[in-house]
Write a protein that holds these residues in place. Structure first.
Motif, PDB file in Angstrom:
ATOM      1  N   SER A  32       7.399  -3.090  -4.981  1.00  0.00           N
ATOM      2  CA  SER A  32       8.383  -2.072  -4.622  1.00  0.00           C
ATOM      3  C   SER A  32       8.783  -1.248  -5.836  1.00  0.00           C
ATOM      4  N   TYR A  33       9.513  -0.168  -5.575  1.00  0.00           N
ATOM      5  CA  TYR A  33      10.225   0.565  -6.620  1.00  0.00           C
ATOM      6  C   TYR A  33      11.639   0.784  -6.125  1.00  0.00           C
ATOM      7  N   ARG A  34      12.557   1.043  -7.051  1.00  0.00           N
ATOM      8  CA  ARG A  34      13.974   1.109  -6.694  1.00  0.00           C
ATOM      9  C   ARG A  34      14.673   2.293  -7.341  1.00  0.00           C
ATOM     10  N   VAL A  43      25.215  -0.459  -2.838  1.00  0.00           N
ATOM     11  CA  VAL A  43      24.045  -0.311  -1.979  1.00  0.00           C
ATOM     12  C   VAL A  43      22.764  -0.555  -2.767  1.00  0.00           C
ATOM     13  N   GLY A  44      21.961  -1.502  -2.312  1.00  0.00           N
ATOM     14  CA  GLY A  44      20.650  -1.719  -2.902  1.00  0.00           C
ATOM     15  C   GLY A  44      19.655  -0.769  -2.267  1.00  0.00           C
ATOM     16  N   ILE A  45      18.899  -0.043  -3.090  1.00  0.00           N
ATOM     17  CA  ILE A  45      17.946   0.949  -2.598  1.00  0.00           C
ATOM     18  C   ILE A  45      16.553   0.531  -3.057  1.00  0.00           C
ATOM     19  N   GLU A  46      15.693   0.180  -2.110  1.00  0.00           N
ATOM     20  CA  GLU A  46      14.365  -0.334  -2.455  1.00  0.00           C
ATOM     21  C   GLU A  46      13.316   0.286  -1.537  1.00  0.00           C
ATOM     22  N   VAL A  47      12.193   0.659  -2.123  1.00  0.00           N
ATOM     23  CA  VAL A  47      11.077   1.194  -1.347  1.00  0.00           C
ATOM     24  C   VAL A  47       9.912   0.222  -1.469  1.00  0.00           C
ATOM     25  N   HIS A  48       9.562  -0.400  -0.367  1.00  0.00           N
ATOM     26  CA  HIS A  48       8.464  -1.367  -0.354  1.00  0.00           C
ATOM     27  C   HIS A  48       7.130  -0.654  -0.208  1.00  0.00           C
ATOM     28  N   VAL A  49       6.126  -1.181  -0.891  1.00  0.00           N
ATOM     29  CA  VAL A  49       4.805  -0.551  -0.913  1.00  0.00           C
ATOM     30  C   VAL A  49       3.738  -1.600  -0.626  1.00  0.00           C
ATOM     31  N   GLY A  50       2.744  -1.203   0.143  1.00  0.00           N
ATOM     32  CA  GLY A  50       1.630  -2.100   0.431  1.00  0.00           C
ATOM     33  C   GLY A  50       0.574  -1.392   1.252  1.00  0.00           C
TER      34      GLY A  50
END
Length: 209
Positions: A32-34, A43-50
């Motif tokens: 991920s990146y954040r 607020v936790g902001i996370e972008v999952h990648v796969g």
């Protein structure tokens, strides 16, 4: 630098891999990146990648909160062994996340570092050049899994915008007769050095006082 995201050594249920498989069609999780919530750190902001089932590089932006932000944005709840119950939402339906995506893009900032030393799966950076821009309250009028439309206060004026985050991470496109990638965007670089477009941003109006 877009700050440091605090990463807890915690047990979570469901796991992030389970969440992205269920709601993001990501079958091969890569990381991920954040971004960081500078105004409240709530607020936790996370972008999952796969990779999806067809092997395409995909992303799924989410937020984590101690309470629900909008029922229409809610994906699920997560039990976190340190923070307790967390509401997991579509990040494009969370005004705080949208504000931070806009701020990062417009000011030319980059993604957050991870407190545990793990390297984000994408090295992301905004293309804007207004490094001292003040980005404030976001009001959303419409959102989907890949688009947010609304208004944002920037440098004291409220302006309307559109933010797009495709689920597929692809290189920039330039086409004289078709779709061209926006000049205001969030670009990511993979560990292999491939550059992809993580988000695109456009103003929809002139400055409104």
């Amino acid at each position: 630098m877009s700050g440091t995201a605090h990463i807890y050594d915690a047990d979570i249920d469901p796991t992030k891999q389970e969440i992205v498989a269920r709601y993001g069609a990501i079958t091969d999780y890569e990381g991920s990146y954040r971004l960081v919530d500078f105004q409240g750190d709530e607020v936790g902001i996370e972008v999952h990648v796969g990779r999806d089932v067809e092997g395409r590089l995909s992303q799924m932006p989410v937020t984590y909160r101690p309470a629900e932000v909008d029922p229409l944005a809610t994906l699920t709840t997560m039990e976190h062994s340190v923070l307790g119950t967390r509401w997991v939402s579509n990040a494009l339906g969370d005004p705080v996340a949208v504000r931070e995506f806009i701020r990062t893009i417009v000011t030319g900032d980059d993604g957050a570092e991870y407190s545990n030393g793990v390297t984000p799966v994408l090295d992301v950076r905004g293309s804007g050049e207004e490094k001292d821009a003040e980005v404030g309250e976001v009001k959303l009028t419409e959102f989907t899994r890949q688009r947010a439309v609304g208004t944002v206060v920037i440098n004291g004026s409220r302006r309307s915008f559109k933010l797009r985050m495709s689920n597929l991470l692809s290189p920039a496109r330039v086409n004289a007769t078709g779709y061209t990638t926006s000049k205001l965007r969030l670009t990511g670089v993979t560990a292999a050095g491939t550059e992809v477009i993580a988000a695109e941003f456009a103003w929809l109006d002139q400055v409104m006082k």
